[in-house]
Enzyme design. Sequence first.
Site, mmCIF file in Angstrom:
data_model
loop_
_atom_site.group_PDB
_atom_site.id
_atom_site.type_symbol
_atom_site.label_atom_id
_atom_site.label_comp_id
_atom_site.label_asym_id
_atom_site.label_seq_id
_atom_site.Cartn_x
_atom_site.Cartn_y
_atom_site.Cartn_z
ATOM 1 C CG ASP A 104 -1.610 -1.218 1.546
ATOM 2 O OD1 ASP A 104 -2.103 -1.810 0.583
ATOM 3 O OD2 ASP A 104 -1.689 -1.618 2.723
ATOM 4 C CG ASP B 27 -0.107 4.984 6.882
ATOM 5 O OD1 ASP B 27 -1.057 4.644 7.594
ATOM 6 O OD2 ASP B 27 -0.161 5.000 5.636
ATOM 7 C CD GLU C 111 -1.682 -2.250 7.688
ATOM 8 O OE1 GLU C 111 -2.760 -2.752 7.987
ATOM 9 O OE2 GLU C 111 -1.552 -1.083 7.290
ATOM 10 C CD GLU C 112 2.112 1.439 7.174
ATOM 11 O OE1 GLU C 112 2.910 1.488 6.227
ATOM 12 O OE2 GLU C 112 0.882 1.444 7.022
ATOM 13 C CG ASP D 225 -3.493 -1.014 10.552
ATOM 14 O OD1 ASP D 225 -2.730 -0.082 10.244
ATOM 15 O OD2 ASP D 225 -4.494 -1.342 9.887
ATOM 16 C CG LEU E 193 -3.529 6.350 10.666
ATOM 17 C CD1 LEU E 193 -3.930 6.559 12.107
ATOM 18 C CD2 LEU E 193 -2.741 7.539 10.181
ATOM 19 C CG ASP E 194 -7.858 0.020 9.445
ATOM 20 O OD1 ASP E 194 -7.359 -0.697 8.563
ATOM 21 O OD2 ASP E 194 -9.079 0.175 9.597
ATOM 22 C CD GLU F 202 -5.792 -4.342 8.263
ATOM 23 O OE1 GLU F 202 -5.729 -5.337 7.528
ATOM 24 O OE2 GLU F 202 -5.839 -3.183 7.815
HETATM 25 P P1 AHG Z 1 -4.792 0.307 5.786
HETATM 26 O O1 AHG Z 1 -5.202 1.727 5.621
HETATM 27 O O2 AHG Z 1 -4.291 0.013 7.167
HETATM 28 O O3 AHG Z 1 -3.863 -0.172 4.703
HETATM 29 O O4 AHG Z 1 -6.105 -0.616 5.674
HETATM 30 C C1 AHG Z 1 -7.034 -0.403 4.669
HETATM 31 C C2 AHG Z 1 -7.958 -1.564 4.647
HETATM 32 C C3 AHG Z 1 -9.138 -1.504 5.607
HETATM 33 O O5 AHG Z 1 -9.162 -0.498 6.520
HETATM 34 C C4 AHG Z 1 -10.341 -1.441 4.697
HETATM 35 O O6 AHG Z 1 -11.384 -2.199 5.218
HETATM 36 C C5 AHG Z 1 -9.851 -1.974 3.384
HETATM 37 O O7 AHG Z 1 -8.488 -1.670 3.347
HETATM 38 C C6 AHG Z 1 -10.556 -1.392 2.211
HETATM 39 O O8 AHG Z 1 -10.143 -2.062 1.073
HETATM 40 P P2 AHG Z 1 -10.904 -1.904 -0.342
HETATM 41 O O9 AHG Z 1 -10.544 -0.546 -0.844
HETATM 42 O O10 AHG Z 1 -10.338 -3.014 -1.163
HETATM 43 O O11 AHG Z 1 -12.372 -2.092 -0.083
HETATM 44 MN MN MN Z 2 -5.384 -1.410 8.038
HETATM 45 MN MN MN Z 3 -2.553 0.819 8.188
#
Ligand code: AHG
Ligand code: MN
Ligand code: MN
Length: 344
Positions: free
Chosen positions: A67, A73, A96-97, A120, A122-123, A284
């Site tokens: 990501d 983050d 996660e990072e 995690d 910052l989710d 998560e």
């Molecule tokens: P993060 O920001 O920690 O990488 O997590 C993002 C995750 C989670 O929070 C969310 O439910 C999901 O990504 C959304 O994914 P889609 O865009 O595929 O729906």
């Molecule tokens: Mn997350």
């Molecule tokens: Mn995150």
Amino acid sequence: MATFSSKIVTIERHTLQQQQFRPGATGALTQLLNDIAASAKIISREVRRAGLGDILGDDGSVNASGDDVKKLDVYADKAIYRMNDHTGRVCVMASEEQEEIIPIPDKFASESAKYVLMFDPLDGSSNIDCNASIGTIFSIHLRQSKGAHGTLEDCLQPGCKQVAAGYVIYGSSTVMVYTTGYGAHGFTLDSTLGEFLLSHENIKIPDAGKIYSINERDTHSWTPNLQRYVAWLKEEDAETRRPRTSRYIGSMISDVHRTLIKGGVFMYPGTVKRPDGKLRLQYEVNPLAFVVEQAGGCAITEDGGRVLDLQPTELHQRTSVFMGSKNDVDECAAFLDGSHPALA
Ligand code: AHG
Ligand code: MN
Ligand code: MN
């Protein structure tokens, strides 16, 4: 002037009171939870100022899961690490990072550090720039290894072995929810006092809800049974509370927090491209599954097994997940395994 209709309990007092349920407790877990609450205040302050300084936007790198990394983050990741690297309570961390486990610096590492902290930081961080709710998720295990430093194996324990877990959501208010296996409890940050005060004691998720939450972009790569389930949710039948309402923020922490309060089901299934879905088991899914179960709900994987029983084999493992109100998850499980009468 605000008045108080019930007792005032700070998170420090609450974690201390919960210690009585753990015979032989030394107070280290209590202090660790309070350290997490303290780092959450620091992150919350920064989130609240997002847009004022140079903290919005991409950091320019990509994390262990592929990501885009946001500046917040990195800030949140450092805040949690710096709060816990020198306390003598944590033997190893994982985020996660970060690709690898995060060791405690030699000068602070100790055989008596009992806990493993995974998070995690910052989710939902792709939502930062548009001001939607984001949060921090954490999971705590008891260490299994001996020696000064914790190991990868300490981080690869199943979710049912968590001794505590929870999250902090930076929403219209900042709320921290935690469990040590004796119910799930929520605290709202009074920013003028800098204190988390008990606001949601012993959270109980409704047995059934009106909301389903899933990214429908992937409809065509779901299994036929899941496609049928989501189509069924939209059909009209008052007796089975249908049609249901769809809500999907795209920040798991916000979607699960809403599910906890209002009921319903949150789903992130496998897809053709990602057979185990996107969400990460250790940072998560396990911590939120622990909270949801403690509130009386359920969390299963696409093959119907309990999330918390999964044995992780790698740090950044992903898993499909279906979690929320008991009746809704049971109903969903019946579609997934093909036993629901509507499939006949
Ligand atoms: P993060 O920001 O920690 O990488 O997590 C993002 C995750 C989670 O929070 C969310 O439910 C999901 O990504 C959304 O994914 P889609 O865009 O595929 O729906
Ligand atoms: Mn997350
Ligand atoms: Mn995150």
